[in-house]
Design a protein around this motif. Structure first.
Motif, PDB file in Angstrom:
ATOM      1  N   ILE A   1       4.061  51.666 -15.700  1.00  0.00           N
ATOM      2  CA  ILE A   1       5.235  51.162 -15.003  1.00  0.00           C
ATOM      3  C   ILE A   1       4.883  51.091 -13.526  1.00  0.00           C
ATOM      4  CG2 ILE A   1       7.643  51.594 -14.388  1.00  0.00           C
ATOM      5  CD1 ILE A   1       7.881  53.125 -17.051  1.00  0.00           C
ATOM      6  N   GLY A   2       4.917  49.895 -12.962  1.00  0.00           N
ATOM      7  CA  GLY A   2       4.573  49.715 -11.556  1.00  0.00           C
ATOM      8  C   GLY A   2       5.773  49.269 -10.748  1.00  0.00           C
ATOM      9  N   VAL A   3       5.882  49.797  -9.546  1.00  0.00           N
ATOM     10  CA  VAL A   3       6.958  49.416  -8.619  1.00  0.00           C
ATOM     11  C   VAL A   3       6.310  48.967  -7.313  1.00  0.00           C
ATOM     12  CG1 VAL A   3       8.986  50.199  -7.339  1.00  0.00           C
ATOM     13  CG2 VAL A   3       8.570  51.060  -9.661  1.00  0.00           C
ATOM     14  N   LYS A   4       6.727  47.822  -6.839  1.00  0.00           N
ATOM     15  CA  LYS A   4       6.204  47.284  -5.580  1.00  0.00           C
ATOM     16  C   LYS A   4       7.332  47.071  -4.590  1.00  0.00           C
ATOM     17  CE  LYS A   4       3.440  45.056  -2.680  1.00  0.00           C
ATOM     18  NZ  LYS A   4       2.319  45.711  -1.963  1.00  0.00           N
ATOM     19  N   ALA A   5       7.145  47.588  -3.364  1.00  0.00           N
ATOM     20  CA  ALA A   5       8.160  47.435  -2.320  1.00  0.00           C
ATOM     21  C   ALA A   5       7.894  46.171  -1.507  1.00  0.00           C
ATOM     22  CB  ALA A   5       8.163  48.646  -1.405  1.00  0.00           C
ATOM     23  N   MET A   6       8.940  45.665  -0.910  1.00  0.00           N
ATOM     24  CA  MET A   6       8.827  44.485  -0.051  1.00  0.00           C
ATOM     25  C   MET A   6       7.876  44.764   1.107  1.00  0.00           C
ATOM     26  SD  MET A   6      12.575  44.789   1.823  1.00  0.00           S
ATOM     27  CE  MET A   6      12.319  43.359   2.864  1.00  0.00           C
ATOM     28  N   GLU A   7       7.178  43.725   1.535  1.00  0.00           N
ATOM     29  CA  GLU A   7       6.236  43.858   2.634  1.00  0.00           C
ATOM     30  C   GLU A   7       6.869  43.366   3.928  1.00  0.00           C
ATOM     31  OE1 GLU A   7       2.935  41.620   1.229  1.00  0.00           O
ATOM     32  OE2 GLU A   7       2.170  43.237  -0.060  1.00  0.00           O
ATOM     33  N   ILE A   8       6.657  44.121   4.994  1.00  0.00           N
ATOM     34  CA  ILE A   8       7.196  43.752   6.304  1.00  0.00           C
ATOM     35  C   ILE A   8       6.054  43.845   7.315  1.00  0.00           C
ATOM     36  CG2 ILE A   8       8.906  44.271   8.083  1.00  0.00           C
ATOM     37  CD1 ILE A   8      10.577  45.702   5.977  1.00  0.00           C
ATOM     38  N   SER A   9       5.828  42.791   8.054  1.00  0.00           N
ATOM     39  CA  SER A   9       4.781  42.833   9.076  1.00  0.00           C
ATOM     40  C   SER A   9       5.184  43.805  10.177  1.00  0.00           C
ATOM     41  CB  SER A   9       4.554  41.441   9.664  1.00  0.00           C
ATOM     42  OG  SER A   9       5.714  40.990  10.344  1.00  0.00           O
ATOM     43  N   ASN A  10       4.191  44.400  10.842  1.00  0.00           N
ATOM     44  CA  ASN A  10       4.470  45.378  11.883  1.00  0.00           C
ATOM     45  C   ASN A  10       5.352  44.806  12.988  1.00  0.00           C
ATOM     46  OD1 ASN A  10       2.907  47.154  10.457  1.00  0.00           O
ATOM     47  ND2 ASN A  10       1.142  47.082  11.851  1.00  0.00           N
ATOM     48  N   GLU A  11       5.183  43.513  13.260  1.00  0.00           N
ATOM     49  CA  GLU A  11       5.960  42.895  14.339  1.00  0.00           C
ATOM     50  C   GLU A  11       7.450  42.845  14.009  1.00  0.00           C
ATOM     51  OE1 GLU A  11       3.351  41.488  12.849  1.00  0.00           O
ATOM     52  OE2 GLU A  11       1.843  41.977  14.376  1.00  0.00           O
ATOM     53  N   LYS A  12       7.767  42.805  12.713  1.00  0.00           N
ATOM     54  CA  LYS A  12       9.163  42.670  12.296  1.00  0.00           C
ATOM     55  C   LYS A  12       9.813  44.006  11.953  1.00  0.00           C
ATOM     56  CE  LYS A  12       8.680  37.933  10.583  1.00  0.00           C
ATOM     57  NZ  LYS A  12       8.834  37.020   9.418  1.00  0.00           N
ATOM     58  N   LEU A  13       9.063  45.091  12.073  1.00  0.00           N
ATOM     59  CA  LEU A  13       9.648  46.401  11.817  1.00  0.00           C
ATOM     60  C   LEU A  13      10.685  46.724  12.885  1.00  0.00           C
ATOM     61  CD1 LEU A  13       6.447  48.488  10.917  1.00  0.00           C
ATOM     62  CD2 LEU A  13       8.270  47.808   9.352  1.00  0.00           C
ATOM     63  N   PRO A  14      11.739  47.456  12.552  1.00  0.00           N
ATOM     64  CA  PRO A  14      12.734  47.834  13.563  1.00  0.00           C
ATOM     65  C   PRO A  14      12.112  48.770  14.589  1.00  0.00           C
ATOM     66  CG  PRO A  14      13.121  49.009  11.516  1.00  0.00           C
ATOM     67  CD  PRO A  14      12.070  47.994  11.221  1.00  0.00           C
ATOM     68  N   PRO A  15      12.715  48.895  15.771  1.00  0.00           N
ATOM     69  CA  PRO A  15      12.155  49.796  16.785  1.00  0.00           C
ATOM     70  C   PRO A  15      12.104  51.229  16.291  1.00  0.00           C
ATOM     71  CG  PRO A  15      14.376  49.089  17.377  1.00  0.00           C
ATOM     72  CD  PRO A  15      13.956  48.243  16.221  1.00  0.00           C
ATOM     73  N   ALA A  16      11.069  51.948  16.706  1.00  0.00           N
ATOM     74  CA  ALA A  16      10.862  53.313  16.240  1.00  0.00           C
ATOM     75  C   ALA A  16      11.163  54.314  17.348  1.00  0.00           C
ATOM     76  CB  ALA A  16       9.420  53.499  15.759  1.00  0.00           C
ATOM     77  N   ASN A  17      11.863  55.363  16.963  1.00  0.00           N
ATOM     78  CA  ASN A  17      12.101  56.519  17.824  1.00  0.00           C
ATOM     79  C   ASN A  17      11.387  57.690  17.164  1.00  0.00           C
ATOM     80  OD1 ASN A  17      13.193  58.699  19.338  1.00  0.00           O
ATOM     81  ND2 ASN A  17      14.992  58.757  17.987  1.00  0.00           N
ATOM     82  N   LEU A  18      10.177  57.989  17.609  1.00  0.00           N
ATOM     83  CA  LEU A  18       9.335  58.988  16.963  1.00  0.00           C
ATOM     84  C   LEU A  18       9.231  60.244  17.819  1.00  0.00           C
ATOM     85  CD1 LEU A  18       6.336  56.717  15.846  1.00  0.00           C
ATOM     86  CD2 LEU A  18       8.428  57.259  14.575  1.00  0.00           C
ATOM     87  N   VAL A  19       9.144  61.375  17.138  1.00  0.00           N
ATOM     88  CA  VAL A  19       8.842  62.638  17.798  1.00  0.00           C
ATOM     89  C   VAL A  19       7.638  63.243  17.088  1.00  0.00           C
ATOM     90  CG1 VAL A  19       9.633  64.941  18.427  1.00  0.00           C
ATOM     91  CG2 VAL A  19      11.254  63.029  18.425  1.00  0.00           C
ATOM     92  N   PHE A  20       6.515  63.359  17.820  1.00  0.00           N
ATOM     93  CA  PHE A  20       5.353  64.055  17.272  1.00  0.00           C
ATOM     94  C   PHE A  20       5.608  65.556  17.421  1.00  0.00           C
ATOM     95  CE2 PHE A  20       2.338  60.403  18.739  1.00  0.00           C
ATOM     96  CZ  PHE A  20       2.847  59.586  17.753  1.00  0.00           C
ATOM     97  N   LEU A  21       5.719  66.256  16.317  1.00  0.00           N
ATOM     98  CA  LEU A  21       5.892  67.704  16.345  1.00  0.00           C
ATOM     99  C   LEU A  21       4.568  68.337  15.925  1.00  0.00           C
ATOM    100  CD1 LEU A  21       7.515  70.310  16.571  1.00  0.00           C
ATOM    101  CD2 LEU A  21       8.356  69.910  14.248  1.00  0.00           C
TER     102      LEU A  21
END
Length: 617
Positions: free
Chosen positions: A228-248
């Motif tokens: 059973i295989g599941v594939k997620a939609m592909e999104i180019s990096n340019e179209k990804l929403p803005p990221a708010n990241l915290v490196f802990l």
């Protein structure tokens, strides 16, 4: 006359003995995995029974016929398990290990805390696999290997989707260092899902698509292997929403080794290079105390971010709980609506100061997840890796858990699969497979032991599932056995009230997939049917061959009772035929790992005392 009477009685005794089956196993607590003493094990409707000893073990002679076993103990919900002649034959000498759930009526008496009622998990030597020796002290949750389940009594199999890959790189680390991994470090689904499979992305309104196919099982020729295989939609990096990241980042003394903090710094610098001006990063650290070394900074200021990383040094104890609280507070202060708000924890998992209680950390992370701040976990190093803690924290935080053993693995996790690692397209993903008893007598899910769900959990939106990131694939394998009775009716209609479904025509199984969109609290479901169609080996896709080879390899490493005719030679043959173009070289690397394991298995490897799969032997 007495002589003949004696012979007759002896013959009857022999017949009676041959018609019995000796069943063994261990009964443990579902939440803590601790052994339960004094559990009554009884054949329903008879006086045949026994109780578990101080190690939770039992041994019982049961009639070689279809029976129901009842496991009961004060304070726990009793469990009934159908056990047929077919299942007894399929499971051979494998033990029947059972988990009992604490009765809801007694929960308040089990745990009392300021956060309400909950069952705390056990993380002591009594319920963990601990790898010791050569200055190594690592901990892994025990894995109860999945067994065959009778389709007529339980046609639905339910589990949460999982795309974690940490186990594969951890196994690779053991093999490359000249040792076979401990059995509980080998999570079969994570080995299988380490590889990318060429499923087509979804074309409809759902962010994921389902694929199914089936071949003859290589290690059990009388069985079939369903993929059973599941594939997620592909999104180019340019179209990804803005990221708010915290490196802990864990900068405690235990992180001073070259394969820990220095590798963390290199890895996060590689991730920093992928950031866009619309993305922001803050850096929090923890050792004896927690602090912010870089406030939220736009991705355009890469030099400032990398300079802050370069200044980090290891030393002190580990205030992991305080660090996580600080990281979440920082993420909340810079929260981006409709953005990707995420804490990325890099550590060896050795929390020993502050909120070190696993249950308290889990509660904190689960609360923040509901507010839209997710957690991804990167495990580093060896010697005191707390694999059990890191996997659970990532699961609770709607994120992935990756083990980074090399810089190349960091590039794969944080650069090659940047979108999938950092952006979730479907959360709380659950799969429910309905098997048609006309075709399937018994089935066994390969891996996903810590992702199994109750049938009713599938429709419960409050029950957590797994998370799938952009472009990710999930693969699950079932080994299925033919039905006991070849004369079953062509179609069976089952009562909906029993949470079963109707089967039609030639459908061998139906896969239902339920998921939530990242910002939604309500789920959606869609289905895929698979007709009985066994692929001929010359038509089997390379991806299916590869997944099969990896599954067989994992069973050999775990010394599973269900490995059948699997061998290292068979694994190598399958993997070599499935190598294909292999641009990244991952399949070629796998072949080399199999060869190393084969050599180690022929000798006397280190940690041989923890090699056996305790739940499958």
């Amino acid at each position: 006359m007495l002589k003949y009477l004696f012979l007759l009685l002896a013959g009857l005794f022999t017949i009676h003995t041959q018609a019995q089956h000796i069943l063994t196993g261990i009964v443990t607590d579902t939440g803590s995995h601790k052994a339960i003493t004094g559990v009554t094990v009884q054949v329903k409707g008879t006086s045949i029974g026994t109780i578990t000893d101080t190690s939770g073990k039992y041994e019982i002679k049961i009639p070689l016929e279809n029976v129901t076993l009842v496991f009961s103990s004060i304070g726990y919900t009793a469990k009934e398990i159908p056990y047929s002649k077919k299942i007894a034959a399929l499971n051979r000498l494998a033990p029947l290990n059972v988990e009992l759930l604490i009765s809801q009526h007694n929960l308040e008496e089990v745990v009392v805390s300021g956060y309400g009622t909950r069952v705390q998990r056990c993380y002591t030597s009594s319920c963990l696999t601990t790898v010791s020796g050569k200055n190594i002290e690592e901990e892994y949750d025990p894995i109860a290997g999945n067994r065959f389940i009778n389709t007529e009594s339980q046609p639905l199999s339910t589990f949460a989707a999982d795309v974690d890959r940490a186990s594969y790189s951890n196994v690779r680390r053991f093999l490359n260092s000249g040792s076979l991994p401990p059995a509980d470090a080998v999570r079969l689904e994570e080995l299988i899902n380490y590889f990318d499979y060429q499923y087509k992305p979804p074309t409809g309104n759902d962010p994921v698509a389902i694929y199914t196919d089936m071949i003859k099982c290589p290690w059990e020729p009388d069985h079939q292997l369903v993929r059973i295989g599941v594939k997620a939609m592909e999104i180019s990096n340019e179209k990804l929403p803005p990221a708010n990241l915290v490196f802990l980042i864990d900068v405690s003394g235990s992180m001073s080794d070259d394969n820990k903090l220095p590798l963390v710094i290199r890895s996060l610098k590689a991730l920093t290079q992928q950031l866009r001006p619309i993305d922001h990063v803050a850096i929090a650290v923890y050792a004896g105390a927690a602090g912010i070394v870089l406030p939220s900074t736009p991705g355009s200021e890469k030099i400032a971010i990398m300079d802050a990383l370069d200044k980090l040094e290891a030393g002190g104890s580990t205030a992991g709980g305080a660090g996580i609280q600080l990281a979440y507070n920082t993420a909340a202060a810079n929260f981006i609506e409709d953005g990707n708000n995420r804490v990325i924890l890099a550590t060896d998992g050795d929390f020993n100061v502050g909120i070190s209680s696993q249950s308290e950390l889990e509660k904190l992370i689960s609360e923040k997840k509901e507010k839209g701040i997710f957690l991804s976990v990167l495990g580093f190093g060896m010697g005191n890796l707390k694999d059990n803690k890191l996997e659970t924290l990532a699961d609770k935080g709607n994120g992935n858990y990756a083990y980074i053993d090399t810089y190349e693995e960091a590039l794969r996790t944080l650069v090659t699969t940047f979108g999938g690692t950092l952006f979730t397209v479907a959360k709380d993903v659950k799969l429910q497979v309905a098997f048609n008893p006309h075709f399937v007598g018994a089935y066994r899910l390969i891996g996903y032991e810590d992702r199994l769900l109750q049938t009713e959990d599938f429709n419960d939106d409050k029950k957590d599932g797994g998370e799938i990131g952009a472009g990710h694939t999930v693969t699950a394998l079932y080994e299925i056995a033919p039905p006991e009775d070849e004369h079953l009716p062509y179609s069976l209609k089952m009562d909906q009230s029993d949470r079963m479904m109707t089967y039609w025509n030639e459908d061998a199984l139906t896969v239902d997939l339920r998921y939530k969109k990242p910002k939604s609290n309500s789920s959606r479901v869609f289905s895929q049917r698979m007709r009985w169609n066994v692929l001929h080996m010359n038509r089997v896709p390379d991806d299916f061959k590869m997944a099969t080879a990896v599954a067989a390899f994992g069973m050999l490493l775990r010394n599973s009772a269900f490995k059948g005719k699997a061998s290292y030679e068979q694994v190598l043959s399958l993997a070599e035929s499935a190598k294909g173009i292999d641009k990244e070289g991952y399949r070629a690397e796998f072949i080399q790992l199999v060869k190393k394991a084969k050599l180690l298995n022929s000798g006397t490897p280190a940690y041989s005392n923890v090699m056996a799969d305790t739940d499958d032997n």
